[in-house]
Design a protein around this motif. Sequence first.
Motif, PDB file in Angstrom:
ATOM      1  N   ASP A   1      -6.581   1.678  -7.827  1.00 41.59           N
ATOM      2  CA  ASP A   1      -7.194   0.365  -7.578  1.00 41.59           C
ATOM      3  C   ASP A   1      -6.269  -0.522  -6.725  1.00 41.59           C
ATOM      4  O   ASP A   1      -6.740  -1.269  -5.865  1.00 41.59           O
ATOM      5  N   ALA A   2      -4.967  -0.441  -6.975  1.00 47.60           N
ATOM      6  CA  ALA A   2      -4.017  -1.235  -6.206  1.00 47.60           C
ATOM      7  C   ALA A   2      -3.989  -0.788  -4.742  1.00 47.60           C
ATOM      8  O   ALA A   2      -3.865  -1.620  -3.830  1.00 47.60           O
ATOM      9  N   GLN A   3      -4.110   0.524  -4.500  1.00 53.53           N
ATOM     10  CA  GLN A   3      -4.166   1.025  -3.131  1.00 53.53           C
ATOM     11  C   GLN A   3      -5.422   0.532  -2.411  1.00 53.53           C
ATOM     12  O   GLN A   3      -5.356   0.100  -1.251  1.00 53.53           O
ATOM     13  N   ILE A   4      -6.537   0.553  -3.103  1.00 54.99           N
ATOM     14  CA  ILE A   4      -7.799   0.089  -2.511  1.00 54.99           C
ATOM     15  C   ILE A   4      -7.715  -1.410  -2.195  1.00 54.99           C
ATOM     16  O   ILE A   4      -8.126  -1.862  -1.125  1.00 54.99           O
ATOM     17  N   SER A   5      -7.151  -2.168  -3.129  1.00 54.50           N
ATOM     18  CA  SER A   5      -7.018  -3.610  -2.928  1.00 54.50           C
ATOM     19  C   SER A   5      -6.072  -3.926  -1.759  1.00 54.50           C
ATOM     20  O   SER A   5      -6.357  -4.817  -0.942  1.00 54.50           O
TER      21      SER A   5
ATOM     22  N   TYR B   1       0.827  -1.199   0.000  1.00 55.24           N
ATOM     23  CA  TYR B   1       0.000   0.000   0.000  1.00 55.24           C
ATOM     24  C   TYR B   1       0.871   1.262   0.000  1.00 55.24           C
ATOM     25  O   TYR B   1       0.595   2.214  -0.735  1.00 55.24           O
ATOM     26  N   ASP B   2       1.926   1.250   0.817  1.00 52.00           N
ATOM     27  CA  ASP B   2       2.823   2.404   0.863  1.00 52.00           C
ATOM     28  C   ASP B   2       3.524   2.608  -0.475  1.00 52.00           C
ATOM     29  O   ASP B   2       3.708   3.752  -0.926  1.00 52.00           O
ATOM     30  N   ARG B   3       3.920   1.524  -1.149  1.00 57.57           N
ATOM     31  CA  ARG B   3       4.571   1.648  -2.467  1.00 57.57           C
ATOM     32  C   ARG B   3       3.616   2.256  -3.491  1.00 57.57           C
ATOM     33  O   ARG B   3       3.993   3.177  -4.236  1.00 57.57           O
ATOM     34  N   PHE B   4       2.384   1.768  -3.537  1.00 58.04           N
ATOM     35  CA  PHE B   4       1.409   2.292  -4.509  1.00 58.04           C
ATOM     36  C   PHE B   4       1.050   3.744  -4.202  1.00 58.04           C
ATOM     37  O   PHE B   4       0.934   4.579  -5.111  1.00 58.04           O
TER      38      PHE B   4
ATOM     39  N   ASP C   1      -2.491   5.699 -13.692  1.00 59.93           N
ATOM     40  CA  ASP C   1      -2.850   6.289 -12.406  1.00 59.93           C
ATOM     41  C   ASP C   1      -4.086   5.608 -11.810  1.00 59.93           C
ATOM     42  O   ASP C   1      -4.158   5.403 -10.602  1.00 59.93           O
ATOM     43  N   ASP C   2      -5.050   5.277 -12.669  1.00 62.14           N
ATOM     44  CA  ASP C   2      -6.264   4.601 -12.182  1.00 62.14           C
ATOM     45  C   ASP C   2      -5.925   3.222 -11.604  1.00 62.14           C
ATOM     46  O   ASP C   2      -6.512   2.796 -10.605  1.00 62.14           O
ATOM     47  N   ARG C   3      -4.970   2.548 -12.242  1.00 58.31           N
ATOM     48  CA  ARG C   3      -4.571   1.224 -11.742  1.00 58.31           C
ATOM     49  C   ARG C   3      -3.847   1.342 -10.397  1.00 58.31           C
ATOM     50  O   ARG C   3      -3.997   0.478  -9.537  1.00 58.31           O
ATOM     51  N   LEU C   4      -3.098   2.422 -10.181  1.00 55.52           N
ATOM     52  CA  LEU C   4      -2.450   2.650  -8.885  1.00 55.52           C
ATOM     53  C   LEU C   4      -3.485   2.902  -7.787  1.00 55.52           C
ATOM     54  O   LEU C   4      -3.326   2.436  -6.652  1.00 55.52           O
TER      55      LEU C   4
ATOM     56  N   LEU D   1       1.292  12.648  -9.052  1.00 58.91           N
ATOM     57  CA  LEU D   1       0.491  13.866  -8.903  1.00 58.91           C
ATOM     58  C   LEU D   1       1.394  15.089  -8.783  1.00 58.91           C
ATOM     59  O   LEU D   1       1.001  16.194  -9.192  1.00 58.91           O
ATOM     60  N   ALA D   2       2.597  14.918  -8.259  1.00 58.50           N
ATOM     61  CA  ALA D   2       3.544  16.028  -8.128  1.00 58.50           C
ATOM     62  C   ALA D   2       4.262  16.305  -9.446  1.00 58.50           C
ATOM     63  O   ALA D   2       5.005  17.283  -9.543  1.00 58.50           O
ATOM     64  N   GLY D   3       4.068  15.426 -10.456  1.00 61.60           N
ATOM     65  CA  GLY D   3       4.660  15.665 -11.762  1.00 61.60           C
ATOM     66  C   GLY D   3       5.915  14.863 -12.043  1.00 61.60           C
ATOM     67  O   GLY D   3       6.538  15.030 -13.094  1.00 61.60           O
ATOM     68  N   PHE D   4       6.328  13.985 -11.161  1.00 63.45           N
ATOM     69  CA  PHE D   4       7.517  13.159 -11.391  1.00 63.45           C
ATOM     70  C   PHE D   4       7.149  11.930 -12.212  1.00 63.45           C
ATOM     71  O   PHE D   4       6.046  11.408 -12.132  1.00 63.45           O
ATOM     72  N   THR D   5       8.136  11.480 -13.003  1.00 64.73           N
ATOM     73  CA  THR D   5       7.931  10.274 -13.821  1.00 64.73           C
ATOM     74  C   THR D   5       9.022   9.238 -13.533  1.00 64.73           C
ATOM     75  O   THR D   5       9.408   8.473 -14.406  1.00 64.73           O
ATOM     76  N   ASP D   6       9.488   9.215 -12.306  1.00 66.13           N
ATOM     77  CA  ASP D   6      10.589   8.308 -11.975  1.00 66.13           C
ATOM     78  C   ASP D   6      10.199   7.204 -10.979  1.00 66.13           C
ATOM     79  O   ASP D   6      11.057   6.586 -10.367  1.00 66.13           O
ATOM     80  N   ASP D   7       8.913   6.920 -10.834  1.00 67.83           N
ATOM     81  CA  ASP D   7       8.530   5.868  -9.893  1.00 67.83           C
ATOM     82  C   ASP D   7       8.752   4.493 -10.509  1.00 67.83           C
ATOM     83  O   ASP D   7       8.971   4.357 -11.702  1.00 67.83           O
ATOM     84  N   GLU D   8       8.686   3.459  -9.673  1.00 70.30           N
ATOM     85  CA  GLU D   8       8.993   2.103 -10.125  1.00 70.30           C
ATOM     86  C   GLU D   8       7.938   1.538 -11.066  1.00 70.30           C
ATOM     87  O   GLU D   8       8.202   0.579 -11.785  1.00 70.30           O
ATOM     88  N   PHE D   9       6.748   2.132 -11.110  1.00 66.63           N
ATOM     89  CA  PHE D   9       5.674   1.616 -11.963  1.00 66.63           C
ATOM     90  C   PHE D   9       5.535   2.401 -13.265  1.00 66.63           C
ATOM     91  O   PHE D   9       4.677   2.086 -14.074  1.00 66.63           O
ATOM     92  N   TYR D  10       6.377   3.377 -13.465  1.00 68.27           N
ATOM     93  CA  TYR D  10       6.260   4.209 -14.666  1.00 68.27           C
ATOM     94  C   TYR D  10       6.927   3.558 -15.867  1.00 68.27           C
ATOM     95  O   TYR D  10       6.450   3.661 -16.973  1.00 68.27           O
TER      96      TYR D  10
END
Length: 198
Positions: free
Chosen positions: A130-134, A95-98, A125-128, A106-115
């Motif tokens: 959903d992953a947080q909710i799950s 949850y913390d990773r997602f 973003d929508d899948r992230l 949202l801050a405008g960075f494109t360097d996360d592990e899922f990008y």
Amino acid sequence: MKSRLLYILFILTATSLFAQTPDSLNVSREEVLVVQDTINNKQSYDPLAPSRAAFYSAVLPGLGQAYNKKYWKIPIIYAGMATGVYFYIQNDKDYDRFRDAYKRRLAGFTDDEFYGSGTTPVISDDRLIDAQISAQKNKDISIIVSLAFYLVNIIDANVDAHLSQYNVSDDLTLSPNLYVDPISTQANYSLSFKFNLK
């Protein structure tokens, strides 16, 4: 003379009736061996044993099972509770990773592990979201599983302490029977169940 003879006869019979010698008294000593009945060795009922076992299990999981001398249940209780805690910690990390990846996007960075390495993200973003909710739902289920094992631990100790004091008769038998009907001369098979409550 006749009266004297009767008088002497009377005195002789009276003295022989009332005079007892030590030889005429039969004193017998009888020794009796009392054996304790081992078949009906009933223990006294302890009405506080179930509540005591439940209290012990509430204080320290598995202690009520040790009080009831059911040691084999203790590893099952701890394995269930540890499984719930393990999956809670794992889902919390996910949850913390997602959430961190979504906040960075949202801050405008494109360097996360899922990008990914391209210009378009591998996970949207929508899948992230959903992953947080799950992951949050799985964390809640993990807490419920751990609490369920804790409560089952308490209930099991209480019920086991109740049932360990319940006396079940040895006259509980299950045996097959063969009965031949005299009219049709056909064999009837049955199962006989004998249950004797004392």
